[in-house]
Design an enzyme around this catalytic site. Sequence first.
Site, PDB file in Angstrom:
ATOM      1  N   SER A  66       0.841 -16.930  49.830  1.00  0.00           N
ATOM      2  CA  SER A  66       2.346 -16.463  49.720  1.00  0.00           C
ATOM      3  C   SER A  66       2.893 -16.108  51.089  1.00  0.00           C
ATOM      4  CB  SER A  66       2.861 -15.426  48.661  1.00  0.00           C
ATOM      5  OG  SER A  66       2.157 -15.778  47.266  1.00  0.00           O
TER       6      SER A  66
HETATM    7  N1  SAH Z   1      -2.819 -14.109  45.917  1.00  0.00           N
HETATM    8  C1  SAH Z   1      -3.494 -15.211  46.573  1.00  0.00           C
HETATM    9  C2  SAH Z   1      -2.539 -16.332  46.254  1.00  0.00           C
HETATM   10  C3  SAH Z   1      -2.777 -16.958  44.942  1.00  0.00           C
HETATM   11  S1  SAH Z   1      -1.979 -18.560  44.801  1.00  0.00           S
HETATM   12  C4  SAH Z   1      -3.775 -15.048  48.206  1.00  0.00           C
HETATM   13  O1  SAH Z   1      -3.459 -13.939  48.543  1.00  0.00           O
HETATM   14  O2  SAH Z   1      -3.939 -16.031  48.819  1.00  0.00           O
HETATM   15  C5  SAH Z   1      -2.337 -18.628  43.017  1.00  0.00           C
HETATM   16  C6  SAH Z   1      -3.885 -18.755  42.736  1.00  0.00           C
HETATM   17  O3  SAH Z   1      -3.760 -18.595  41.118  1.00  0.00           O
HETATM   18  C7  SAH Z   1      -4.386 -20.054  43.041  1.00  0.00           C
HETATM   19  O4  SAH Z   1      -5.677 -19.696  43.615  1.00  0.00           O
HETATM   20  C8  SAH Z   1      -4.779 -20.437  41.552  1.00  0.00           C
HETATM   21  O5  SAH Z   1      -6.059 -21.249  41.612  1.00  0.00           O
HETATM   22  C9  SAH Z   1      -5.024 -19.407  40.758  1.00  0.00           C
HETATM   23  N2  SAH Z   1      -4.554 -19.612  39.315  1.00  0.00           N
HETATM   24  C10 SAH Z   1      -3.900 -20.367  38.496  1.00  0.00           C
HETATM   25  N3  SAH Z   1      -4.028 -20.316  37.391  1.00  0.00           N
HETATM   26  C11 SAH Z   1      -4.957 -19.386  36.968  1.00  0.00           C
HETATM   27  C12 SAH Z   1      -5.600 -18.860  35.831  1.00  0.00           C
HETATM   28  N4  SAH Z   1      -5.270 -19.249  34.502  1.00  0.00           N
HETATM   29  N5  SAH Z   1      -6.146 -17.831  36.037  1.00  0.00           N
HETATM   30  C13 SAH Z   1      -6.747 -17.320  37.387  1.00  0.00           C
HETATM   31  N6  SAH Z   1      -6.203 -17.941  38.316  1.00  0.00           N
HETATM   32  C14 SAH Z   1      -5.339 -18.839  38.474  1.00  0.00           C
END
Ligand code: SAH
Length: 218
Positions: A66
């Site tokens: 983000s």
């Molecule tokens: N917090 C992260 C940003 C993550 S983007 C950072 O600081 O970099 C959102 C993430 O959620 C992605 O990596 C995606 O793979 C994950 N995601 C999507 N659906 C999910 C689910 N059902 N359970 C766990 N993770 C999930």
Amino acid sequence: MLVANDQAAWQRERMVADQIESRGIRNPDLLRVMRSIPRHLFVPPNVRSKAYEDCPIPIGYGATISQPYIVALMTELLAPAKQDRVLEIGTGSGYQAAILGQLAAEVYTVEISPELARSAAKTLRELGYTNITVRQGDGYQGWPERAPFDRIVLTAAPPELPEALIAQLSRGGRLVAPLGPVRSQELMVIEKQADGTIEGRPVCGVSFVPMKPQGLRP
Ligand code: SAH
């Protein structure tokens, strides 16, 4: 103090001043932590030069780190305390988890992509963050073995609040999440009262990657 030749520290200083403080984030502990965490080491080498820019960055496998301001806003809304146990859904790069780890006692973070779970765990380990545990799994299930959590943050957007996550929130606890369908998500702050009732308020419109549906294989 800045080391004169530390380019990344200088970029972080600018990031915090121009993108975060200027937009009203005031928590001194959070600002200090965001000045110290090497965001550029959480993104793939090919996008490293953009690490401190005022925008989200795709990091592969459908994930996006983000925008720094959104990370700051969500962390400020979450307001983790030193003694708190925190659950994050959507580890991605591990950057948000690293920030939470500096503000709370323990962080548990769940990532559906095996590749991202592995690389985030490696980054966090190499940088010496020892109070963060990464698990590959389905975030809709939360982490029942480690519940209850004082704070829960989702960094992928489900269409509605997953029941298991509400169940794993402590009484008096707080959850911050983008909620709703693509193109009309709201950032929500949800609190579980001492009597177990749930109260929520919308903060602003946001744009997160959707949470992969329950039961879908990675
Ligand atoms: N917090 C992260 C940003 C993550 S983007 C950072 O600081 O970099 C959102 C993430 O959620 C992605 O990596 C995606 O793979 C994950 N995601 C999507 N659906 C999910 C689910 N059902 N359970 C766990 N993770 C999930």
